[in-house]
Design an enzyme around this catalytic site. Structure first.
Site, PDB file in Angstrom:
ATOM      1  N   GLU A 215      12.398 -61.885 -42.693  1.00 53.76           N
ATOM      2  CA  GLU A 215      13.289 -62.440 -43.718  1.00 53.76           C
ATOM      3  C   GLU A 215      12.567 -62.910 -44.982  1.00 53.76           C
ATOM      4  O   GLU A 215      12.697 -64.075 -45.380  1.00 53.76           O
ATOM      5  CB  GLU A 215      14.136 -63.569 -43.104  1.00 53.76           C
ATOM      6  CG  GLU A 215      14.947 -63.073 -41.906  1.00 53.76           C
ATOM      7  CD  GLU A 215      15.698 -64.176 -41.166  1.00 53.76           C
ATOM      8  OE1 GLU A 215      15.635 -65.349 -41.588  1.00 53.76           O
ATOM      9  OE2 GLU A 215      16.342 -63.858 -40.151  1.00 53.76           O
ATOM     10  N   ASN A 256      11.288 -57.361 -41.035  1.00 52.93           N
ATOM     11  CA  ASN A 256      12.625 -57.468 -40.446  1.00 52.93           C
ATOM     12  C   ASN A 256      13.484 -58.359 -41.344  1.00 52.93           C
ATOM     13  O   ASN A 256      13.020 -59.409 -41.809  1.00 52.93           O
ATOM     14  CB  ASN A 256      12.436 -58.120 -39.057  1.00 52.93           C
ATOM     15  CG  ASN A 256      13.676 -58.174 -38.214  1.00 52.93           C
ATOM     16  OD1 ASN A 256      14.357 -57.161 -38.028  1.00 52.93           O
ATOM     17  ND2 ASN A 256      13.967 -59.354 -37.673  1.00 52.93           N
ATOM     18  N   HIS A 292      23.485 -58.528 -38.212  1.00 51.19           N
ATOM     19  CA  HIS A 292      24.406 -59.594 -37.812  1.00 51.19           C
ATOM     20  C   HIS A 292      25.678 -59.398 -38.629  1.00 51.19           C
ATOM     21  O   HIS A 292      25.784 -59.862 -39.768  1.00 51.19           O
ATOM     22  CB  HIS A 292      23.787 -60.971 -38.084  1.00 51.19           C
ATOM     23  CG  HIS A 292      22.592 -61.262 -37.230  1.00 51.19           C
ATOM     24  ND1 HIS A 292      22.682 -61.394 -35.860  1.00 51.19           N
ATOM     25  CD2 HIS A 292      21.286 -61.430 -37.533  1.00 51.19           C
ATOM     26  CE1 HIS A 292      21.480 -61.644 -35.357  1.00 51.19           C
ATOM     27  NE2 HIS A 292      20.613 -61.659 -36.352  1.00 51.19           N
ATOM     28  N   GLU A 320      18.769 -56.869 -34.233  1.00 55.61           N
ATOM     29  CA  GLU A 320      19.430 -58.114 -33.796  1.00 55.61           C
ATOM     30  C   GLU A 320      20.951 -57.962 -33.822  1.00 55.61           C
ATOM     31  O   GLU A 320      21.672 -58.861 -34.269  1.00 55.61           O
ATOM     32  CB  GLU A 320      19.016 -59.292 -34.692  1.00 55.61           C
ATOM     33  CG  GLU A 320      17.522 -59.506 -34.807  1.00 55.61           C
ATOM     34  CD  GLU A 320      17.130 -60.766 -35.573  1.00 55.61           C
ATOM     35  OE1 GLU A 320      17.997 -61.611 -35.858  1.00 55.61           O
ATOM     36  OE2 GLU A 320      15.925 -60.895 -35.891  1.00 55.61           O
ATOM     37  N   ASP A 322      24.763 -58.034 -33.562  1.00 56.34           N
ATOM     38  CA  ASP A 322      25.971 -58.662 -33.009  1.00 56.34           C
ATOM     39  C   ASP A 322      27.056 -58.601 -34.081  1.00 56.34           C
ATOM     40  O   ASP A 322      26.760 -58.431 -35.271  1.00 56.34           O
ATOM     41  CB  ASP A 322      25.738 -60.095 -32.481  1.00 56.34           C
ATOM     42  CG  ASP A 322      25.043 -61.023 -33.451  1.00 56.34           C
ATOM     43  OD1 ASP A 322      25.131 -60.814 -34.680  1.00 56.34           O
ATOM     44  OD2 ASP A 322      24.393 -61.986 -32.987  1.00 56.34           O
TER      45      ASP A 322
HETATM   46  O1  9MR Z   1      18.635 -66.716 -31.604  1.00 53.29           O
HETATM   47  C1  9MR Z   1      17.825 -67.675 -32.257  1.00 53.29           C
HETATM   48  C2  9MR Z   1      18.396 -69.051 -32.000  1.00 53.29           C
HETATM   49  O2  9MR Z   1      18.309 -69.385 -30.630  1.00 53.29           O
HETATM   50  C3  9MR Z   1      17.647 -70.065 -32.831  1.00 53.29           C
HETATM   51  O3  9MR Z   1      18.253 -71.332 -32.693  1.00 53.29           O
HETATM   52  C4  9MR Z   1      17.638 -69.631 -34.282  1.00 53.29           C
HETATM   53  C5  9MR Z   1      16.875 -70.631 -35.119  1.00 53.29           C
HETATM   54  O4  9MR Z   1      16.582 -70.184 -36.365  1.00 53.29           O
HETATM   55  O5  9MR Z   1      17.057 -68.347 -34.404  1.00 53.29           O
HETATM   56  C6  9MR Z   1      17.805 -67.382 -33.746  1.00 53.29           C
HETATM   57  O6  9MR Z   1      17.324 -66.096 -33.977  1.00 53.29           O
HETATM   58  C7  9MR Z   1      17.276 -65.666 -35.337  1.00 53.29           C
HETATM   59  C8  9MR Z   1      16.126 -64.701 -35.464  1.00 53.29           C
HETATM   60  O7  9MR Z   1      14.945 -65.299 -35.017  1.00 53.29           O
HETATM   61  C9  9MR Z   1      15.965 -64.206 -36.885  1.00 53.29           C
HETATM   62  N1  9MR Z   1      17.198 -63.651 -37.408  1.00 53.29           N
HETATM   63  C10 9MR Z   1      18.367 -64.474 -37.239  1.00 53.29           C
HETATM   64  C11 9MR Z   1      18.531 -64.894 -35.778  1.00 53.29           C
HETATM   65  C12 9MR Z   1      19.820 -65.685 -35.581  1.00 53.29           C
HETATM   66  O8  9MR Z   1      19.756 -66.898 -36.274  1.00 53.29           O
END
Ligand code: 9MR
Length: 400
Positions: A215, A256, A292, A320, A322
């Site tokens: 990101e 990513n 997402h 990722e 969903d």
């Molecule tokens: O799934 C992850 C969640 O459990 C955490 O609380 C969150 C914190 O930032 O991160 C989530 O995963 C993220 C991923 O690492 C990067 N892209 C977005 C995902 C969803 O927030």
């Protein structure tokens, strides 16, 4: 006589032609019973003990990246080859490298959940949702804790699943010693090199691909303001990528991001970053599209965007996936979600260099969505009770 001679020549040639894997196809590895040679212009390259892939290039002039330096991985994951009709089996039969899911350490004591997670027919790849992030792996400078990440890596090994590493450098989930570090450029360079080098090195030979950079951009395509960019400018990207390459030459190195799936400033910024890295000789193998999405709002230009990146010689992956909706779900919203999952997976199917698809966990029971987007949820293909939703059929329709 002439006819039969031609026929026997043809008969001798055709099986050989059919016995070659296509570009990006599998050409070897534990459990692999398919072709072990590659079509012209590609070379069969050992990615790890149970996956070799036909990558663009020739035996003497391999592309940059891990593909050019195949070597035996330090660990040899093993496990059953998929033979069923689940998501991973279908994806592999269609020439993809894997269909996978994120998971998290706290979920691994839920046996009905792990019964699905561990099923290689459904999932041939897993990603730790949290336990390889900076706050989990280097909570204080120079002190590394790999227990959570190791649990997921060992699970992948036991199950015979590929592992995606997530992630090395991200603005979020940073320990305060990094985010508030007041570093000089030289000091932060050392911090990044130590973190990426140690993290990637710890899992050397076990990871198919690493999200080295996560990101980096704002939605308008400008660079995200964080400790890395603010201290080093864009240079933090090559610093991290080079450290990762040195630590595990066989892992594919990815950047990513989200909201790069559609045409626009953010996708353009990513494209320009990749071009610059390639021009500078910095190792970069892939771009991850998080995906997402929101039900009814899957971008129509997704496939076109994927193709722009594969045209640069990179692989791409859905990392990722969903697709969330406003709660409560209705039969109409679940039906639209089914269509949306099919559309997204079909875009990857249509692009040869799209190697795989990862769900950001497969069940609503453990989705990150409801806690982040109030009033939204039901984003996954399995429901709260671990039952398949219509979305599952959307995915299989695209993979079949
Ligand atoms: O799934 C992850 C969640 O459990 C955490 O609380 C969150 C914190 O930032 O991160 C989530 O995963 C993220 C991923 O690492 C990067 N892209 C977005 C995902 C969803 O927030």
């Amino acid at each position: 006589m002439k006819l039969s001679t031609s026929f026997s020549v043809l008969a001798a040639i055709v099986p050989f032609a059919l016995a070659q894997s296509q570009e990006w196809g599998q050409c070897g590895g534990i459990g692999w019973t398919g072709p072990t040679t590659c079509v012209a212009g590609t070379v069969c390259t050992v990615i790890n003990a149970y996956y070799s892939q036909c990558l663009p290039g020739t035996a003497t002039t391999a592309p940059s990246g891990p593909s050019s330096t195949p070597s035996k991985p330090s660990s040899t994951p093993s496990g059953p080859a998929p033979t069923g009709s689940g998501l991973n089996s279908l994806a592999k039969a269609a020439g993809k490298v894997y269909f996978g899911t994120a998971t998290d350490n706290g979920e691994l004591s839920d046996q009905p959940y792990t019964a699905i997670l561990d099923n290689i027919n459904e999932f041939g790849q897993i990603t730790p949702a949290n336990s390889m992030k900076w706050d989990a792996t280097e909570p204080t400078r120079g002190t590394f804790t790999f227990s959570g990440g190791d649990q997921i890596a060992n699970l992948a090994k036991t199950n015979g699943q590929l592992l995606r590493g997530h992630n090395c450098v991200w603005y979020n989930q940073l320990p305060s010693w990094v985010s508030n570090g007041q570093f000089t450029a030289a000091d932060l360079t050392d911090v990044i090199q130590t973190h990426c080098g140690t993290l990637v090195g710890h899992y050397k030979g076990q990871v198919y691909s690493w999200d080295v950079i996560n990101e980096p951009f704002n939605d308008d395509g400008t660079w995200r303001s964080d400790v890395f960019y603010n201290t080093l400018g864009t240079q933090y990207v090559p610093i991290a990528l080079k450290a990762a390459r040195a630590a595990d030459p066989n892992a594919k190195l990815y950047i990513n991001d989200y909201n790069i799936e559609q045409q626009g400033a953010k996708a353009t910024a990513m494209l320009n970053l990749v071009k610059q890295l390639q021009a500078d000789g910095v190792p970069i193998d892939g771009v991850g599209f998080q995906c997402h999405f929101i039900v009814g709002e899957v971008p129509g230009t997704f496939q076109q965007t994927l193709e722009q990146f594969t045209a640069l010689g990179l692989e791409v992956a859905i990392t990722e996936l969903d697709i969330r909706m406003t709660l409560p779900a209705t039969s109409a919203s679940l039906a639209q979600q089914q269509k949306d999952y099919q559309t997204v997976v079909q875009a990857c199917m249509n692009v040869k260099g799209c190697v795989g698809i990862t769900l950001w966990d497969f069940t609503d029971k453990y989705s990150w969505v409801p806690s982040t987007f109030s009033g939204q949820g039901e984003a996954c293909p399995w429901d709260q009770n671990l039952q398949k939703k219509p979305a599952y059929s959307g995915i299989t329709a695209a993979l079949a």
